[in-house]
Design an enzyme around this catalytic site. Structure first.
Site, PDB file in Angstrom:
ATOM      1  CB  ILE A 187      29.199   6.527 -99.374  1.00 13.05           C
ATOM      2  CG1 ILE A 187      28.562   5.140 -99.546  1.00 13.05           C
ATOM      3  CG2 ILE A 187      29.306   7.273-100.690  1.00 13.05           C
ATOM      4  CD1 ILE A 187      27.077   5.198 -99.893  1.00 13.05           C
ATOM      5  CG  ASP A 188      29.914   1.698 -97.209  1.00 14.80           C
ATOM      6  OD1 ASP A 188      28.904   2.308 -97.591  1.00 14.80           O
ATOM      7  OD2 ASP A 188      30.284   0.618 -97.697  1.00 14.80           O
TER       8      ASP A 188
ATOM      9  N   GLY B 267      32.880   0.553-105.067  1.00 15.72           N
ATOM     10  CA  GLY B 267      31.743   1.478-105.175  1.00 15.72           C
ATOM     11  C   GLY B 267      32.237   2.915-105.271  1.00 15.72           C
TER      12      GLY B 267
ATOM     13  CB  THR C 166      40.398  -0.562-103.458  1.00 15.60           C
ATOM     14  OG1 THR C 166      39.080  -0.436-103.986  1.00 15.60           O
ATOM     15  CG2 THR C 166      41.395   0.153-104.357  1.00 15.60           C
TER      16      THR C 166
ATOM     17  CE  LYS D 234       8.196  12.565 -82.481  1.00  8.76           C
ATOM     18  NZ  LYS D 234       8.396  11.855 -83.715  1.00  8.76           N
TER      19      LYS D 234
ATOM     20  CD  GLU E 157      23.763  -1.430 -97.549  1.00  3.89           C
ATOM     21  OE1 GLU E 157      23.033  -1.887 -98.425  1.00  3.89           O
ATOM     22  OE2 GLU E 157      24.857  -0.888 -97.785  1.00  3.89           O
TER      23      GLU E 157
HETATM   24  O1  F6P Z   1      30.453   0.311-100.431  1.00  8.56           O
HETATM   25  C1  F6P Z   1      29.568   1.266-100.889  1.00  8.56           C
HETATM   26  C2  F6P Z   1      28.204   0.685-101.083  1.00  8.56           C
HETATM   27  O2  F6P Z   1      27.356   1.687-101.602  1.00  8.56           O
HETATM   28  C3  F6P Z   1      27.579   0.034 -99.851  1.00  8.56           C
HETATM   29  O3  F6P Z   1      27.020   0.997 -98.979  1.00  8.56           O
HETATM   30  C4  F6P Z   1      26.578  -0.880-100.469  1.00  8.56           C
HETATM   31  O4  F6P Z   1      26.320  -1.965 -99.611  1.00  8.56           O
HETATM   32  C5  F6P Z   1      27.268  -1.347-101.722  1.00  8.56           C
HETATM   33  O5  F6P Z   1      28.259  -0.368-102.018  1.00  8.56           O
HETATM   34  C6  F6P Z   1      26.392  -1.471-102.942  1.00  8.56           C
HETATM   35  O6  F6P Z   1      27.174  -1.952-103.974  1.00  8.56           O
HETATM   36  P1  F6P Z   1      26.695  -2.037-105.488  1.00  8.56           P
HETATM   37  O7  F6P Z   1      26.624  -0.637-106.027  1.00  8.56           O
HETATM   38  O8  F6P Z   1      27.756  -2.832-106.153  1.00  8.56           O
HETATM   39  O9  F6P Z   1      25.359  -2.673-105.474  1.00  8.56           O
END
Ligand code: F6P
Length: 333
Positions: free
Chosen positions: A137-138, A21, A115, A224, A233
């Site tokens: 990004i994770d 990614g 990778t 609130k 996710e």
């Molecule tokens: O590893 C980065 C990421 O954006 C994760 O946060 C997400 O679960 C996954 O890649 C999504 O992958 P793709 O873009 O292949 O759907």
């Protein structure tokens, strides 16, 4: 002179690629690799679409001018892929032959877990040395406090949370906002804390949904009217829509909405922190190759560049910061 030092003296050309990614800051990292290599008299072959481009012989020499004016852009100008072909022995053999034919002697592999796994197997089978740089990004890689792109992704998620907060407030709604992170909750915890979320659901925390329910049971005392719940996710309780359904069954009087932020978190201009991290690690990767290191990834831990074996980076799990988690509970009680 040992064969090892002879290799170092003779090394003339390395390859660089981005795989998995994409993440904001990958371009800055490629730029740092090319400029650092040129500084040390090395040529750099830019390999397109990660391991897939290696198999398809899609690569070209990069000059300094090729990496001018790219560090401020998200994405990766070398493009990226999750190559299924490289998972086969046949694919890796073709990739190796292409590297040999293009006189590529070592690699800088920018990406995440997959990778690094591929780079380790490639060395075991064909002896191609490589250094990994953490591009995802994770922020889920052991051996670095932060990965390239994570800071930008947190800020992108935060910006979205701030905007959703406006409309949540106007309509007195409960919003479940799902953020990326695969099976890690780094983006959710930091964006949730910075965005003042009333609840944060993370895969790393057990029973967090039950705690959220208890919190809402007591909530009437506080009067609130709107709420932001950030859901990672990878949350074990389910995706944001499933969690919202469970919540709705328990609190049918709330006006509930779900927003899945998705790939917007993968794009955009890298923050200054990500550009600096990417530049530092691109340079470090080249210098580690020149020093004869291999099969390690570079990272920054406590402001120091460190090297971690691929094996450790892949198998060891980085923990979320318990201080931030406790803080989020105190501030949202
Ligand atoms: O590893 C980065 C990421 O954006 C994760 O946060 C997400 O679960 C996954 O890649 C999504 O992958 P793709 O873009 O292949 O759907």
């Amino acid at each position: 002179m040992s064969a090892f030092f002879l290799f170092l003296l003779l090394m003339k050309r390395i390859g660089v690629m981005t795989s998995g990614g994409d993440s904001p800051g990958m371009n800055a990292c490629i730029r740092a690799v090319v400029r650092s290599a040129a500084y040390h008299g090395l040529e750099v072959m830019g390999i397109k679409r990660g391991y897939q481009g290696m198999i398809e012989n899609d690569m070209e020499l990069l000059q300094m001018k090729d990496v001018a004016n790219i560090l401020q852009y998200g994405g990766t100008f070398l493009k990226s892929a999750r190559s299924k072909d490289f998972m086969t022995a046949q694919g890796r053999k073709i990739a190796y032959d292409n590297l040999v034919n293009n006189q590529v002697e070592a690699l800088v592999c920018i990406g995440g877990n997959g990778t690094y796994t591929g780079a380790g197997i490639f060395y075991d089978e064909f002896g191609i040395p490589s250094i990994g740089a953490p591009g995802t990004i994770d922020n889920d890689l052991f051996g670095t406090d932060f990965t390239i792109g994570y800071d930008t992704a947190v800020n992108t998620a935060l910006d979205a949370i701030d905007k959703i907060r406006d409309t949540a407030d106007s309509h007195n709604r409960v919003f479940f906002i799902e953020v990326m992170g695969r099976d890690s909750g780094f983006i959710a915890l930091n964006a949730g804390l910075a965005g003042g979320a009333e609840g944060i659901l993370l895969p790393e925390i057990m029973n967090d949904f039950d705690d959220l329910i208890k919190h809402f049971d007591n909530k009437s005392k506080r009067k609130k009217e709107f709420s932001i719940i950030v859901v990672a996710e990878g949350e074990t309780e389910g995706h944001a829509f499933q969690i919202a359904d469970k919540f709705n069954a328990l609190f049918p009087n709330n006006d509930i909405r779900v927003s899945v932020l998705g790939h917007i978190q993968r794009g955009g201009k890298p923050t200054a922190n990500d550009r600096i991290l990417a530049s530092t690690l691109g340079n470090a990767a080249v210098e580690q190759l020149i020093a004869g290191n291999k099969n390690v990834c570079v990272g920054v831990v406590n402001n120091q560049v460190v090297c971690t074996s691929y094996n450790d980076a892949i198998t060891q799990r980085k923990s979320i910061n318990p201080i931030l988690w406790n803080l989020s509970k105190i501030l949202s009680h």
